[in-house]
Write a protein that holds these residues in place. Structure first.
Motif, PDB file in Angstrom:
ATOM      1  N   PHE A  46      -8.104   4.085   1.074  1.00 23.65           N
ATOM      2  CA  PHE A  46      -8.141   5.395   0.518  1.00 23.65           C
ATOM      3  C   PHE A  46      -6.811   5.592   0.147  1.00 23.65           C
ATOM      4  CE2 PHE A  46      -7.762   9.890   1.776  1.00 23.65           C
ATOM      5  CZ  PHE A  46      -8.324  10.435   0.623  1.00 23.65           C
ATOM      6  N   PRO A  47      -6.406   5.834  -1.300  1.00 23.86           N
ATOM      7  CA  PRO A  47      -5.194   6.439  -1.651  1.00 23.86           C
ATOM      8  C   PRO A  47      -5.224   7.934  -1.536  1.00 23.86           C
ATOM      9  CG  PRO A  47      -6.486   5.545  -3.456  1.00 23.86           C
ATOM     10  CD  PRO A  47      -7.230   5.442  -2.230  1.00 23.86           C
ATOM     11  N   LEU A  71       5.758   5.085   7.519  1.00 21.56           N
ATOM     12  CA  LEU A  71       4.387   5.208   7.910  1.00 21.56           C
ATOM     13  C   LEU A  71       3.819   4.057   8.809  1.00 21.56           C
ATOM     14  CD1 LEU A  71       2.850   6.652   4.596  1.00 21.56           C
ATOM     15  CD2 LEU A  71       3.723   8.008   6.368  1.00 21.56           C
ATOM     16  N   ASN A  72       3.386   4.430  10.086  1.00 20.81           N
ATOM     17  CA  ASN A  72       3.049   3.445  10.746  1.00 20.81           C
ATOM     18  C   ASN A  72       1.525   3.086  10.775  1.00 20.81           C
ATOM     19  OD1 ASN A  72       5.626   2.973  12.002  1.00 20.81           O
ATOM     20  ND2 ASN A  72       5.449   4.927  13.058  1.00 20.81           N
ATOM     21  N   SER A  73       1.148   1.981  11.339  1.00 17.52           N
ATOM     22  CA  SER A  73      -0.315   1.530  11.372  1.00 17.52           C
ATOM     23  C   SER A  73      -1.040   2.404  12.265  1.00 17.52           C
ATOM     24  CB  SER A  73      -0.532   0.192  11.789  1.00 17.52           C
ATOM     25  OG  SER A  73      -0.109  -0.642  10.453  1.00 17.52           O
ATOM     26  N   VAL A  74      -2.354   2.599  12.235  1.00 18.72           N
ATOM     27  CA  VAL A  74      -3.300   3.457  13.063  1.00 18.72           C
ATOM     28  C   VAL A  74      -3.889   2.392  14.158  1.00 18.72           C
ATOM     29  CG1 VAL A  74      -5.082   5.012  13.104  1.00 18.72           C
ATOM     30  CG2 VAL A  74      -3.362   5.038  11.481  1.00 18.72           C
ATOM     31  N   TYR A  75      -3.930   2.673  15.332  1.00 21.06           N
ATOM     32  CA  TYR A  75      -4.381   1.964  16.159  1.00 21.06           C
ATOM     33  C   TYR A  75      -5.517   2.614  17.061  1.00 21.06           C
ATOM     34  CZ  TYR A  75      -0.479  -1.343  15.638  1.00 21.06           C
ATOM     35  OH  TYR A  75      -0.020  -2.380  14.949  1.00 21.06           O
ATOM     36  N   ASP A  76      -6.459   1.868  17.486  1.00 19.65           N
ATOM     37  CA  ASP A  76      -7.757   2.482  18.425  1.00 19.65           C
ATOM     38  C   ASP A  76      -7.062   3.262  19.401  1.00 19.65           C
ATOM     39  OD1 ASP A  76     -10.626   2.516  19.041  1.00 19.65           O
ATOM     40  OD2 ASP A  76      -9.907   2.049  20.769  1.00 19.65           O
ATOM     41  N   ALA A  85      -6.153   0.726  11.049  1.00 16.81           N
ATOM     42  CA  ALA A  85      -5.841   0.760   9.499  1.00 16.81           C
ATOM     43  C   ALA A  85      -4.397   0.553   9.186  1.00 16.81           C
ATOM     44  CB  ALA A  85      -6.258   2.211   8.911  1.00 16.81           C
ATOM     45  N   ASN A  86      -4.065  -0.132   8.306  1.00 19.31           N
ATOM     46  CA  ASN A  86      -2.466  -0.275   7.769  1.00 19.31           C
ATOM     47  C   ASN A  86      -2.475   0.947   6.719  1.00 19.31           C
ATOM     48  OD1 ASN A  86      -1.708  -2.655   8.739  1.00 19.31           O
ATOM     49  ND2 ASN A  86      -3.331  -3.645   7.681  1.00 19.31           N
ATOM     50  N   TRP A 130      -4.055   4.178   3.204  1.00 22.16           N
ATOM     51  CA  TRP A 130      -4.823   3.834   4.105  1.00 22.16           C
ATOM     52  C   TRP A 130      -5.692   2.472   3.654  1.00 22.16           C
ATOM     53  CZ3 TRP A 130      -4.137   8.975   3.415  1.00 22.16           C
ATOM     54  CH2 TRP A 130      -3.383   9.588   4.123  1.00 22.16           C
ATOM     55  N   ILE A 131      -5.559   1.486   4.392  1.00 22.09           N
ATOM     56  CA  ILE A 131      -6.507   0.276   4.373  1.00 22.09           C
ATOM     57  C   ILE A 131      -7.172   0.004   5.874  1.00 22.09           C
ATOM     58  CG2 ILE A 131      -6.790  -2.166   3.626  1.00 22.09           C
ATOM     59  CD1 ILE A 131      -4.158  -1.715   1.892  1.00 22.09           C
ATOM     60  N   ALA A 132      -8.515   0.147   5.746  1.00 16.51           N
ATOM     61  CA  ALA A 132      -8.987  -0.227   7.183  1.00 16.51           C
ATOM     62  C   ALA A 132      -9.146  -1.791   7.232  1.00 16.51           C
ATOM     63  CB  ALA A 132     -10.412   0.593   6.856  1.00 16.51           C
TER      64      ALA A 132
END
Length: 167
Positions: A46-47, A71-76, A85-86, A130-132
């Protein structure tokens, strides 16, 4: 209507845009406008055209400012180690690699008690992507941002400071 076998995007911007204050000190703040929540399928990207602004709540004119946003990656939210997501700054080209860190400058002087837009030093890299991953997860943890190299220059003609004597 989609054709048989055509992938349907599951991306949903859950909530409207939100202004995140990512830096605030001595009347100067930097604000980043992004969706407040997103939901999308595994492997999807998602851009989003992010907006950065410097808010000047001082009595001085800010004539220049440069800062970096990471921007840091998203963790569970439960496991803290399961990557969901990166996240990175994306350029306009299809082959542009997303960058985790990007430098920004103000577009023009920001007068006292006003705001002004900021642009990336690398032209066109103003989209957040965001890249899942292919991991299962329902994490809602927010990504974080950090700033370094904040440089502000005030117009010396705006106000006179204290008299300094060095003995």
């Amino acid at each position: 209507m989609t054709k048989l076998g055509e992938k349907i995007s599951h991306l949903v911007q859950v909530d409207p845009d939100k202004v995140f204050t990512i830096f605030e000190q001595n009347g100067i703040s930097i604000e980043l406008t992004l969706p407040s929540a997103l939901s999308f399928g595994k492997g999807e990207s998602f851009p989003y055209a992010a907006k950065l602004a410097l808010k000047n709540a001082t009595q001085f004119t800010v004539t220049s400012a440069e800062f970096k946003v990471t921007l840091n990656s998203v963790y569970d939210k439960d496991s803290k180690t399961l990557l969901l997501a990166n996240v990175g700054w994306k350029g306009p080209g299809a082959l542009d690699q997303a960058q985790q860190e990007m430098s920004f400058t103000i577009d023009a002087a920001v007068l006292a008690n006003t705001s002004g837009p900021c642009s990336p030093k690398t032209p066109g890299f103003s989209n957040v992507q965001w890249i899942a991953t292919m991991n299962n997860g329902t994490g809602t943890e927010n990504f974080t941002t950090s700033l370094t190299s904040v440089q502000l220059t005030s117009d010396s003609e705006t106000k006179t400071g204290p008299i300094v004597a060095v003995n």
